[in-house]
Write an enzyme that holds these catalytic residues in place. Sequence first.
Site, mmCIF file in Angstrom:
data_model
loop_
_atom_site.group_PDB
_atom_site.id
_atom_site.type_symbol
_atom_site.label_atom_id
_atom_site.label_comp_id
_atom_site.label_asym_id
_atom_site.label_seq_id
_atom_site.Cartn_x
_atom_site.Cartn_y
_atom_site.Cartn_z
ATOM 1 N N LYS A 1 -0.765 4.891 -9.516
ATOM 2 C CA LYS A 1 0.042 4.340 -10.611
ATOM 3 C C LYS A 1 -0.290 2.869 -10.787
ATOM 4 O O LYS A 1 -0.734 2.252 -9.812
ATOM 5 C CB LYS A 1 1.545 4.535 -10.371
ATOM 6 C CG LYS A 1 2.107 4.075 -9.013
ATOM 7 C CD LYS A 1 1.883 2.683 -8.505
ATOM 8 C CE LYS A 1 2.409 1.506 -9.238
ATOM 9 N NZ LYS A 1 2.048 0.200 -8.552
ATOM 10 N N TYR B 1 8.522 0.936 -11.093
ATOM 11 C CA TYR B 1 9.420 1.659 -10.177
ATOM 12 C C TYR B 1 10.840 1.689 -10.733
ATOM 13 O O TYR B 1 11.550 2.693 -10.582
ATOM 14 C CB TYR B 1 9.399 1.031 -8.773
ATOM 15 C CG TYR B 1 8.152 1.393 -8.010
ATOM 16 C CD1 TYR B 1 8.080 2.582 -7.288
ATOM 17 C CD2 TYR B 1 7.029 0.575 -8.042
ATOM 18 C CE1 TYR B 1 6.918 2.937 -6.614
ATOM 19 C CE2 TYR B 1 5.873 0.912 -7.368
ATOM 20 C CZ TYR B 1 5.812 2.093 -6.660
ATOM 21 O OH TYR B 1 4.661 2.454 -6.004
HETATM 22 P P1 NAD Z 1 -6.476 -3.952 -3.474
HETATM 23 O O1 NAD Z 1 -6.807 -5.187 -4.219
HETATM 24 O O2 NAD Z 1 -5.986 -4.102 -2.078
HETATM 25 O O3 NAD Z 1 -7.729 -2.970 -3.452
HETATM 26 C C1 NAD Z 1 -8.480 -2.718 -4.625
HETATM 27 C C2 NAD Z 1 -9.818 -2.122 -4.250
HETATM 28 O O4 NAD Z 1 -10.594 -1.988 -5.437
HETATM 29 C C3 NAD Z 1 -10.607 -2.987 -3.268
HETATM 30 O O5 NAD Z 1 -11.231 -2.166 -2.317
HETATM 31 C C4 NAD Z 1 -11.672 -3.646 -4.164
HETATM 32 O O6 NAD Z 1 -12.861 -3.951 -3.469
HETATM 33 C C5 NAD Z 1 -11.903 -2.540 -5.181
HETATM 34 N N1 NAD Z 1 -12.466 -3.042 -6.435
HETATM 35 C C6 NAD Z 1 -13.515 -2.479 -7.078
HETATM 36 N N2 NAD Z 1 -13.825 -3.166 -8.174
HETATM 37 C C7 NAD Z 1 -12.970 -4.206 -8.234
HETATM 38 C C8 NAD Z 1 -12.798 -5.285 -9.145
HETATM 39 N N3 NAD Z 1 -13.555 -5.419 -10.242
HETATM 40 N N4 NAD Z 1 -11.822 -6.171 -8.883
HETATM 41 C C9 NAD Z 1 -11.015 -6.040 -7.820
HETATM 42 N N5 NAD Z 1 -11.136 -5.029 -6.915
HETATM 43 C C10 NAD Z 1 -12.102 -4.125 -7.124
HETATM 44 O O7 NAD Z 1 -5.410 -3.150 -4.356
HETATM 45 P P2 NAD Z 1 -4.421 -2.019 -3.859
HETATM 46 O O8 NAD Z 1 -3.132 -2.638 -3.494
HETATM 47 O O9 NAD Z 1 -5.084 -1.130 -2.900
HETATM 48 O O10 NAD Z 1 -4.154 -1.265 -5.259
HETATM 49 C C11 NAD Z 1 -5.059 -0.308 -5.783
HETATM 50 C C12 NAD Z 1 -4.307 0.632 -6.730
HETATM 51 O O11 NAD Z 1 -3.260 1.274 -6.002
HETATM 52 C C13 NAD Z 1 -3.609 -0.061 -7.901
HETATM 53 O O12 NAD Z 1 -3.670 0.750 -9.029
HETATM 54 C C14 NAD Z 1 -2.165 -0.202 -7.456
HETATM 55 O O13 NAD Z 1 -1.232 -0.225 -8.523
HETATM 56 C C15 NAD Z 1 -2.001 1.036 -6.621
HETATM 57 N N6 NAD Z 1 -0.977 0.874 -5.558
HETATM 58 C C16 NAD Z 1 -0.009 1.800 -5.465
HETATM 59 C C17 NAD Z 1 0.941 1.694 -4.473
HETATM 60 C C18 NAD Z 1 1.989 2.764 -4.327
HETATM 61 O O14 NAD Z 1 2.978 2.524 -3.637
HETATM 62 N N7 NAD Z 1 1.798 3.923 -4.917
HETATM 63 C C19 NAD Z 1 0.920 0.618 -3.596
HETATM 64 C C20 NAD Z 1 -0.109 -0.327 -3.710
HETATM 65 C C21 NAD Z 1 -1.067 -0.180 -4.714
#
Ligand code: NAD
Length: 376
Positions: free
Chosen positions: A143, A228
Amino acid sequence: MPISPVSRRHFIASTAAAIGAASLARFGTSTSLAADAPTSQPSKPLGYAFVGIGGLTMGQLLPDIMKCKYCKPVALVSGHPDKARAQALKYGIDQKNIYNYDNYDSIKDNPDIDVVYIVLPNGMHAEYTIRAFQAGKHVLCEKPMANTVAECQQMIDAGKKAGKKLQIGYRMHWDAPTLACIESLRKGAIGKLQIINAATGYVSGDPTQWRLNRKLAGGGCLMDIGIYSLSAARYFSGEEPTEVVAQTYQDTSDPRFKEVEQHCDFQLKFPSGVMASCMGSYNVAFNRYTVWGNRGCCLIDPGSPYHGVKYSIDTGRGPVPQPVADVDQFAGEMDGFAQAIAGTAPFKAPGEEGLQDMRIIEAIYKSAQTGQAVKL
Ligand code: NAD
């Protein structure tokens, strides 16, 4: 043929009613986890490939998939080979199943991979989901589903074309205390629902992160954490909103909020008369829902952490805690998708659920921009 205003209204009303009924069927009536127990098990665990090895994948998804019954990690897609190798070693993933963003499409030749879990910045969800479908895989996408309604629709269409399933990462759909709370509200624990108040936020840090970049995030706190509150208003009421009024605030002198909003405040009107007042923030840490009925009040605090949702019911003699054992939400979500694919459990969070949130989010931003109420 143009749709007449009357038939258009009828179409919107019947579509909203259908979505509402479907949400109730998924969230409202299947509130006991026992109701979701499979009648038979999937014949073999499904292999998951994780695309993007960031905070969520390393902190929650990989540890939780090790607790799953119906799925296992088999592949990683990452732009950082060292990180991918280390995670593969940690979780017993074959090194030959490490991909990067250039050779991603060759997952189509890998029969170990059944499901692709998209855990990338929001603005990349649509592209990587559609490419996974073109590779013949099922998709679980985090999401918010995508940046726009149009992208959500393209993702749903690509899944249908490929004959593959799409689920959105709505982990609360598998949270046992949340499900028990919804069930109790449906059974009338606080009488007829009247008002919902929902507040979700945290204090954002690094100004260079993708969450504060409009192109990669699609918006600000509403897309990431305010969603949320929106989701809670929908699942506690069991209805779909018909109208929204909203305001956003953005202090552009703060380096974090050059491109996206830091607060979002929105009111939703539901067909039964229930009203929801919701907030999302990137500059306040809160996570609490309150639902008022005509015979009492239910406080859900905290409302949507990874673990430890707690709720109490107050019908005039003070709040009475309702203890419900915790579950691993992400394990439930990944196993739940495997079961739904196998036909042994209902689809609780299909693409249409993400599309509906996105329709409301677009209406919220439109209302904030125009200062007008927006009908849905
Ligand atoms: P994060 O920044 O920790 O990780 C993002 C990943 O994408 C990294 O591995 C990064 O290297 C990669 N990536 C690839 N291309 C990129 C670019 N151009 N710019 C930035 N990063 C790039 O983020 P996250 O917290 O893991 O979030 C990822 C997804 O998960 C999002 O859509 C977020 O909304 C979702 N999320 C959901 C929950 C939940 O509770 N369901 C919690 C956290 C995140």
